[in-house]
Design an enzyme around this catalytic site. Sequence first.
Site, PDB file in Angstrom:
ATOM      1  N   CYS A  33       0.811  -1.226   0.000  1.00  0.00           N
ATOM      2  CA  CYS A  33       0.000   0.000   0.000  1.00  0.00           C
ATOM      3  C   CYS A  33       0.843   1.276   0.000  1.00  0.00           C
ATOM      4  O   CYS A  33       0.296   2.362  -0.161  1.00  0.00           O
ATOM      5  CB  CYS A  33      -0.918   0.019   1.207  1.00  0.00           C
ATOM      6  SG  CYS A  33       0.013   0.026   2.737  1.00  0.00           S
ATOM      7  N   ASP A  35       2.406   2.523   2.568  1.00  0.00           N
ATOM      8  CA  ASP A  35       2.444   3.170   3.873  1.00  0.00           C
ATOM      9  C   ASP A  35       3.814   2.965   4.540  1.00  0.00           C
ATOM     10  O   ASP A  35       4.560   2.060   4.168  1.00  0.00           O
ATOM     11  CB  ASP A  35       1.333   2.634   4.773  1.00  0.00           C
ATOM     12  CG  ASP A  35      -0.032   3.106   4.290  1.00  0.00           C
ATOM     13  OD1 ASP A  35      -0.063   4.055   3.499  1.00  0.00           O
ATOM     14  OD2 ASP A  35      -1.034   2.515   4.692  1.00  0.00           O
ATOM     15  N   CYS A  59      -2.642   3.092   7.845  1.00  0.00           N
ATOM     16  CA  CYS A  59      -4.052   2.958   8.181  1.00  0.00           C
ATOM     17  C   CYS A  59      -4.241   2.650   9.666  1.00  0.00           C
ATOM     18  O   CYS A  59      -3.272   2.479  10.412  1.00  0.00           O
ATOM     19  CB  CYS A  59      -4.654   1.840   7.346  1.00  0.00           C
ATOM     20  SG  CYS A  59      -4.000   0.240   7.839  1.00  0.00           S
ATOM     21  N   CYS A 103      -1.007  -5.198   6.750  1.00  0.00           N
ATOM     22  CA  CYS A 103      -0.659  -3.998   7.530  1.00  0.00           C
ATOM     23  C   CYS A 103       0.206  -4.379   8.732  1.00  0.00           C
ATOM     24  O   CYS A 103       1.075  -3.604   9.150  1.00  0.00           O
ATOM     25  CB  CYS A 103      -1.909  -3.288   8.013  1.00  0.00           C
ATOM     26  SG  CYS A 103      -3.129  -3.025   6.715  1.00  0.00           S
TER      27      CYS A 103
HETATM   28 FE1  FES Z   1      -1.297   0.396   4.387  1.00  0.00          FE
HETATM   29 FE2  FES Z   1      -2.740  -0.765   6.238  1.00  0.00          FE
HETATM   30  S1  FES Z   1      -3.402  -0.155   4.272  1.00  0.00           S
HETATM   31  S2  FES Z   1      -0.661  -0.287   6.295  1.00  0.00           S
END
Ligand code: FES
Length: 145
Positions: A33, A35, A59, A103
């Site tokens: 994602c 992140d 998230c 995640c």
């Molecule tokens: Fe990226 Fe959860 S959607 S860490």
Amino acid sequence: MYSEKVMDHFQNPRNAGELENANGVGTVGNAKCGDIMRIYFDIDDDQIIKDVRFKTFGCGAAVATSSMATELVKGKTIYEALEVTNKAVMEALDGLPPVKVHCSLLAEEAIHAALWDYAEKKGIVIEGLEKPKNDIHEEEEEEEY
Ligand code: FES
């Protein structure tokens, strides 16, 4: 869709922030994602994690898993911290929805990256620790005038 524990750690994250005197810092990106999470360790001479903080750009599940992961590694030795897998973190949170399992990998990889950084700084080898694949090693930017 989230357990009460996940909601609690998301709403009241433990050990959020930075550590100025950290001697192990790991920053990783989630390949799925994009992140990002950073974990700071203050490890003493007995290789015990005295203090820990985290920052995440991710998230709710990423916030909750990093919060729980910091609780699980605090006061532990570096070898005990190595055993804190994403599975252990998810179990401690009473599970995550299947779409959010990736995640939880951020926390595990950030712990490994911070341990790797500590080992490099100390010039030691932590047996069983592999260099995290998603390590984002920030190069010091040189300013030009
Ligand atoms: Fe990226 Fe959860 S959607 S860490």
